[in-house]
Write an enzyme that holds these catalytic residues in place. Structure first.
Site, short mmCIF file in Angstrom:
data_model
loop_
_atom_site.label_atom_id
_atom_site.label_comp_id
_atom_site.label_asym_id
_atom_site.label_seq_id
_atom_site.Cartn_x
_atom_site.Cartn_y
_atom_site.Cartn_z
N GLY A 4 5.11 2.77 1.45
CA GLY A 4 6.09 3.44 0.61
C GLY A 4 5.88 3.20 -0.87
CD GLU A 15 3.10 9.74 -5.51
OE1 GLU A 15 2.81 10.43 -4.52
OE2 GLU A 15 2.69 8.57 -5.67
CB SER A 69 -0.85 0.02 1.26
OG SER A 69 0.00 0.21 2.38
CE LYS A 70 0.60 7.90 -2.20
NZ LYS A 70 0.53 8.33 -3.54
NE ARG A 71 -0.18 2.86 7.40
CZ ARG A 71 -1.21 2.06 7.61
NH1 ARG A 71 -2.39 2.41 7.15
NH2 ARG A 71 -1.06 0.93 8.25
#
Ligand code: GLU
Length: 495
Positions: free
Chosen positions: A256, A262, A252-254
């Site tokens: 990293g 990006e 997930s984004k959390r």
């Protein structure tokens, strides 16, 4: 024997921002095509218009382009299988749907939503999983009409167990319960993924289907469509899942996992992102971790794609990026930073660097190349090369040796430094001599004197080797900063 040229595809649905896990699939598909002098096709699976996200297609294309995963056929470049957006290929799916209908392998679903709910209830009451084929309607007429207002369903050609070869996982199998009369074409005229991707892979002559493991459970359904159409399935290559670094959880984004763009905007090198992505589920059996793109193309093999989950470690990407930064010549690195800055609008250099010429910036870059992990660290690492910094007494207080000195002692040391450096030619060799002489003169240890001079000229917690740093700063700036340090430091300590 006819040797078919290798054709792979990346078939994203534009339903959100593509993060690195998804791009990994594209990268593997591109490598396999490239290694075999084959073709890599980009196909946009946009049959679920409700879930489509604006800008997603652009983001997909930009991500692939930045990584160098150029597609031989697909949006913008065209090709003999145009169009490459599924929403523009509805006639093609209908053609094959009708072929199935005529062969008795498909039928229109006559039921209402309520009737379907009732069937579900019946299955539940008898403790059976709901399968549409258990409620398959009887058609008396051999030629069944389909007016396209009803969904068209597959009539499973043969209810049987399936087994198939996965190039990564070996022989896989599933029982007949995995088969059902699923929808081929929905009432709105759009095909389902289950049907459309098979038609497209066939039409586009895809030889290797590379995708994630979430599709394994549907394989019997896919194979039953191949059977019903009498088509030979391609090779299947299932990539391992990518887990967050703490394991267990899905990436997930959390954890990293950002979008590729990006990473680009933060100043990662595409070579490093490529290297990193290729390691998510593949290794060549050696301990090598840093690879150039060419080395990966040489070493990659489908046999060494792993079955077990890969772990996403942002620290590893950072570490790899540092390696790739160091493996560039200073000119290449300077150009890359410039171009990536222009491309992304990111200001990798500190604001004040604008007043300095490229030759000066290149000298600065040379001094931080060793330490730089991504370009957006540049302002922090280099700002003192471009403008005087505010004094930061914490640096002195936190320095065990310097914190023991009185202000007068420090002043005297700085004065002596100024006198010695006034005589220097500010070449690295000249500065090294002057600084070493100064050590003798002042009877100080390098840890004390050099820390003091470094702090007074840079006010940075870290800086490159002292003589090199001063040589780049130049005589005028160095002496000025030492004088500023003496006066400002004194007033700052008094307050
Ligand atoms: N559109 C599917 C997805 O984005 C493609 C899966 C496949 O590669 O077959 O997950």
């Amino acid at each position: 024997m006819l040797v078919m040229s290798v054709r792979t595809r990346f078939a994203p649905s534009p339903t959100g921002m593509l993060h690195v896990g998804a791009i990994r699939t594209a990268l593997f598909a591109w490598i396999i095509a490239k290694q075999n002098n084959g073709d890599f096709i980009l196909r946009i699976e946009d049959t679920d218009k409700k879930r489509e996200v604006k800008g997603a297609v652009e983001q997909i294309k930009e991500s692939l382009k930045w990584l160098g995963l150029e597609w031989h056929e697909g949006p913008d470049v065209g090709g003999e299988n145009s169009p490459y957006f599924q929403s523009q290929r509805l006639d093609i799916y209908k053609k094959y749907a009708r072929q199935l209908l005529e062969a008795g392998h498909a039928y229109p679903d006559p039921y209402t939503q309520e009737q379907l709910e009732e069937f579900r209830g019946q299955s539940k009451n008898s403790n059976k999983p709901f399968l549409f084929r258990d409620y398959r309607p009887e058609f008396s007429d051999k030629s069944i009409e389909w007016d396209e207002t009803k969904p068209l369903r597959l009539k499973v050609p043969e209810v049987k167990p399936y087994s198939w070869q996965d190039e990564v996982r070996g022989k896989l199998s599933a029982g007949p319960e995995a088969l059902d009369d699923f929808i081929l074409i929905k009432a709105d005229g759009f095909p389902t993924y289950n049907f459309a991707h098979i038609v497209d892979d066939y039409e586009m002559k895809i030889t290797h289907v590379i995708r994630g493991e979430e599709f394994i459970s549907s394989m019997p359904k896919f194979l039953s469509v191949y059977d019903a159409l009498g088509w030979q399935p391609p090779k299947f290559i299932t990539l391992p899942p990518v887990l967050g670094k703490n394991g267990g959880k899905k990436l997930s984004k959390r954890e990293g996992a950002m979008s590729v763009l990006e990473y680009r905007d933060q100043g990662y090198l595409k070579e490093a992102v490529f290297n990193f992505l290729s390691s998510l589920g593949w290794n060549d059996g050696t301990n090598q971790e840093v690879y150039s793109i060419d080395e990966i193309l040489n070493a990659f093999s489908i046999e060494r794609i792993q079955k077990s989950p890969a772990r996403f470690e942002p620290e590893k990407l950072s570490w790899l990026n540092g390696h790739h930064i160091r493996s560039k010549s200073i000119e290449q690195l300077f150009e890359t930073i410039k171009n990536q800055g222009l491309e992304t609008g990111a200001k990798f250099w500190p604001e004040a660097a604008g007043k300095f010429d490229n030759a000066y910036k290149t000298q600065v870059l040379k001094l931080v190349q060793e330490r730089l992990k991504h370009f957006d660290e540049l302002p922090q690492l280099t700002k003192f090369f471009f403008e005087d910094q505010p004094i930061d007494l914490e640096l002195i207080k936190n320095n065990k040796q310097l914190s023991r000195f009185s202000m007068d002692e420090i002043k005297a040391l700085l004065k002596q430094t100024i006198d010695a450096l006034e005589q220097s030619d500010f070449s690295i060799a000249g500065l090294t001599d002057s600084l070493n002489n100064l050590l003798q003169q002042t009877s100080q240890k390098p840890g004390v004197l050099f820390s003091l001079v470094r702090i007074a000229t840079t006010w940075a917690p870290f800086s490159p080797p002292l003589a090199e740093t001063l040589a780049v700063l130049g005589k005028e700036t160095t002496i000025r900063r030492l004088n500023i340090a003496i006066s400002n430091w004194e007033s700052a300590t008094r307050n």
